[in-house]
Design a protein around this motif. Structure first.
Motif, mmCIF file in Angstrom:
data_model
loop_
_atom_site.group_PDB
_atom_site.id
_atom_site.type_symbol
_atom_site.label_atom_id
_atom_site.label_comp_id
_atom_site.label_asym_id
_atom_site.label_seq_id
_atom_site.Cartn_x
_atom_site.Cartn_y
_atom_site.Cartn_z
ATOM 1 N N SER A 268 0.768 -1.243 0.000
ATOM 2 C CA SER A 268 0.000 0.000 0.000
ATOM 3 C C SER A 268 0.800 1.296 0.000
ATOM 4 N N VAL A 269 2.105 1.238 0.294
ATOM 5 C CA VAL A 269 2.821 2.502 0.504
ATOM 6 C C VAL A 269 2.897 3.352 -0.769
ATOM 7 N N ALA A 270 3.115 2.741 -1.919
ATOM 8 C CA ALA A 270 3.250 3.515 -3.162
ATOM 9 C C ALA A 270 1.949 4.239 -3.486
ATOM 10 N N GLN A 271 0.840 3.514 -3.335
ATOM 11 C CA GLN A 271 -0.446 4.122 -3.641
ATOM 12 C C GLN A 271 -0.759 5.256 -2.656
ATOM 13 N N ALA A 272 -0.344 5.061 -1.401
ATOM 14 C CA ALA A 272 -0.645 6.064 -0.370
ATOM 15 C C ALA A 272 0.065 7.380 -0.639
ATOM 16 N N ILE A 273 1.324 7.332 -1.074
ATOM 17 C CA ILE A 273 2.026 8.616 -1.257
ATOM 18 C C ILE A 273 2.336 8.918 -2.726
ATOM 19 N N LYS A 274 1.842 8.048 -3.613
ATOM 20 C CA LYS A 274 2.006 8.276 -5.064
ATOM 21 C C LYS A 274 3.466 8.366 -5.497
ATOM 22 N N LYS A 275 4.295 7.566 -4.834
ATOM 23 C CA LYS A 275 5.702 7.453 -5.235
ATOM 24 C C LYS A 275 6.012 5.975 -5.366
ATOM 25 N N PRO A 276 6.849 5.616 -6.327
ATOM 26 C CA PRO A 276 7.070 4.181 -6.557
ATOM 27 C C PRO A 276 7.974 3.513 -5.523
ATOM 28 N N VAL A 277 7.683 2.233 -5.246
ATOM 29 C CA VAL A 277 8.657 1.407 -4.530
ATOM 30 C C VAL A 277 9.623 0.925 -5.602
ATOM 31 N N LEU A 278 10.899 1.239 -5.440
ATOM 32 C CA LEU A 278 11.874 0.924 -6.492
ATOM 33 C C LEU A 278 12.470 -0.464 -6.292
ATOM 34 N N PHE A 279 12.860 -0.741 -5.044
ATOM 35 C CA PHE A 279 13.510 -2.015 -4.726
ATOM 36 C C PHE A 279 13.029 -2.518 -3.378
ATOM 37 N N LEU A 280 13.290 -3.806 -3.148
ATOM 38 C CA LEU A 280 13.041 -4.407 -1.839
ATOM 39 C C LEU A 280 14.364 -4.975 -1.335
ATOM 40 N N GLY A 281 14.653 -4.756 -0.064
ATOM 41 C CA GLY A 281 15.838 -5.360 0.551
ATOM 42 C C GLY A 281 15.411 -6.663 1.206
ATOM 43 N N ASN A 282 16.051 -7.753 0.813
ATOM 44 C CA ASN A 282 15.603 -9.053 1.343
ATOM 45 C C ASN A 282 16.729 -9.834 2.007
ATOM 46 N N GLY A 283 17.634 -9.127 2.670
ATOM 47 C CA GLY A 283 18.703 -9.800 3.402
ATOM 48 C C GLY A 283 19.864 -8.853 3.650
ATOM 49 N N GLN A 284 20.886 -9.376 4.309
ATOM 50 C CA GLN A 284 21.960 -8.475 4.739
ATOM 51 C C GLN A 284 23.139 -8.393 3.769
ATOM 52 N N SER A 285 23.189 -9.274 2.777
ATOM 53 C CA SER A 285 24.348 -9.182 1.881
ATOM 54 C C SER A 285 24.066 -8.238 0.711
ATOM 55 N N TYR A 286 25.130 -7.852 0.019
ATOM 56 C CA TYR A 286 24.993 -6.819 -1.014
ATOM 57 C C TYR A 286 24.085 -7.244 -2.171
ATOM 58 N N ASN A 287 23.957 -8.531 -2.369
ATOM 59 C CA ASN A 287 23.105 -8.974 -3.485
ATOM 60 C C ASN A 287 21.631 -9.105 -3.093
ATOM 61 N N HIS A 288 21.345 -8.864 -1.819
ATOM 62 C CA HIS A 288 19.958 -8.993 -1.366
ATOM 63 C C HIS A 288 19.139 -7.731 -1.661
ATOM 64 N N LEU A 289 18.999 -7.452 -2.933
ATOM 65 C CA LEU A 289 18.213 -6.298 -3.372
ATOM 66 C C LEU A 289 17.406 -6.734 -4.584
ATOM 67 N N MET A 290 16.081 -6.647 -4.482
ATOM 68 C CA MET A 290 15.226 -7.071 -5.606
ATOM 69 C C MET A 290 14.527 -5.866 -6.210
ATOM 70 N N LYS A 291 14.445 -5.855 -7.515
ATOM 71 C CA LYS A 291 13.660 -4.817 -8.180
ATOM 72 C C LYS A 291 12.200 -5.060 -7.787
ATOM 73 N N PHE A 292 11.460 -4.017 -7.539
ATOM 74 C CA PHE A 292 10.059 -4.191 -7.136
ATOM 75 C C PHE A 292 9.247 -4.667 -8.334
ATOM 76 N N ASP A 293 8.600 -5.804 -8.177
ATOM 77 C CA ASP A 293 7.874 -6.400 -9.293
ATOM 78 C C ASP A 293 6.454 -6.768 -8.817
ATOM 79 N N PRO A 294 5.447 -5.992 -9.250
ATOM 80 C CA PRO A 294 4.072 -6.229 -8.786
ATOM 81 C C PRO A 294 3.606 -7.673 -8.998
ATOM 82 N N ASP A 295 3.960 -8.291 -10.136
ATOM 83 C CA ASP A 295 3.519 -9.674 -10.385
ATOM 84 C C ASP A 295 4.088 -10.619 -9.331
ATOM 85 N N TYR A 296 5.345 -10.409 -9.004
ATOM 86 C CA TYR A 296 5.997 -11.241 -7.990
ATOM 87 C C TYR A 296 5.301 -11.076 -6.634
#
Ligand code: GDP
Length: 304
Positions: A268-296
């Motif tokens: 809900s955050v993107a819709q609430a402030i009308k700004k995109p979620v660009l990435f998601l952090g999913n862990g502590q290592s440098y590769n733990h960054l996912m592009k935000f993908d609505p289908d996923y």
């Protein structure tokens, strides 16, 4: 991510019967769904929107033909969530494309990292830098958090790990001056991206807001990224709204989604402030960054 929400959705879907697809019987079901989402930290506006979308999707169906309601409702629910995630009023930003554009204009792309302490701002800055490096862009860090003790060393560690130059002044110094030095460095050495760390004491601290405004104005920032800890739950939207009002933000990165069982704020955050979620952090290592993908995201909430 979404463990509790997914479980709740599953239970909800199993209970739906073909009879309940009539408009009259839908009301309590939609109410149950909306409550389930709100309990899992989906913002109220988004949860109600998803409920409305679902009602519209279901009442438009020729349901008499269906033997089993579940797949029909599942599909409609997926579409309902997706339409909130793909809100037309939320702009899309392709950072790599933007960096490339700046590069063709022979200037560095300036990114300012904003957020409250502990949300994962520094870690995310390093993760993004790694992503830029993978895409053959060079990076310089500006150690703009001159307030919190240890912050410059912390960023310095990431810079060392990634082989990135960090421009730093002493603690208590002017963050805008650090940013300008980093930009001068980037311009003279042909560095593609300047990433400015900032102090994140309290989101409503007047001095902090003034300081951030100064950094953003003097550095002529291209992109203000707000780092949000998904574990803050319902507070995520409040914090993002506040930062957006105070200094303006362009996009969001939600961190720690690997340890967030509810995760509704991600929806809900993107819709609430009308700004995109660009990435998601999913862990502590440098590769733990996912592009935000609505289908996923939809597949995570409602698996096949
Ligand atoms: P800052 O104060 O906002 O700069 O926060 P840090 O970058 O120092 O991060 C705070 C803590 O959160 C550190 O222990 C990070 O390793 C951790 N962290 C950051 N991002 C993530 C994430 O996506 N997942 C998990 N599990 N931990 C994270």
């Amino acid at each position: 991510m979404f463990g509790k929400l997914r479980k709740g959705m599953n239970t909800f879907l199993k209970k739906i019967t073909i009879k309940e697809l009539s408009e009259k019987d839908l009301e309590p079901i939609i109410k149950e769904l909306t409550d389930l989402m709100i309990q899992n930290e989906v913002g109220i506006t988004a949860a109600e929107q998803i409920g409305k979308n679902l009602k519209r999707e279901l009442t438009s169906l020729e349901h008499a033909r269906f033997k089993d309601a579940m797949p029909v409702v599942k599909k409609a629910l997926r579409a309902s969530i997706l339409s909130v995630l793909l809100d037309h009023d939320v702009p899309e930003i392709d950072i790599l494309e933007k960096i490339n554009e700046a590069k063709t204009e022979n200037r560095p792309y300036i990114i300012c990292m904003l957020g409250i302490n502990g949300t994962g701002k520094t870690t995310t800055m390093a993760k993004l830098a790694k992503l830029f490096q993978k895409n053959k862009f060079s990076v310089v860090f500006a150690a703009g958090d001159t307030y919190r003790s240890g912050s410059i060393q912390q960023l310095g560690k990431h810079a060392d790990n990634l082989g990135i130059r960090m421009i730093a002044h002493d603690y208590g110094g002017d963050p805008a001056a650090v940013a300008i030095d980093a930009i001068d460095h980037a311009e003279s050495k042909g560095v593609d991206v300047v990433m400015i760390d900032t102090a994140g004491r309290m989101q409503n601290n007047v001095n902090l807001v003034r300081e951030l405004e100064k950094v953003i104005r003097l550095s002529d920032t291209d992109l203000k990224i707000f780092i949000e800890d998904s574990l803050a739950g319902n507070d995520v939207i409040r914090q993002a709204t506040q930062f957006n009002q105070d200094v303006g933000i362009d996009g969001i990165v939600m961190t720690k989604i690997d340890s967030d069982a509810k995760g509704g704020a991600i929806i809900s955050v993107a819709q609430a402030i009308k700004k995109p979620v660009l990435f998601l952090g999913n862990g502590q290592s440098y590769n733990h960054l996912m592009k935000f993908d609505p289908d996923y995201i939809v597949k995570q909430v409602i698996p096949k």
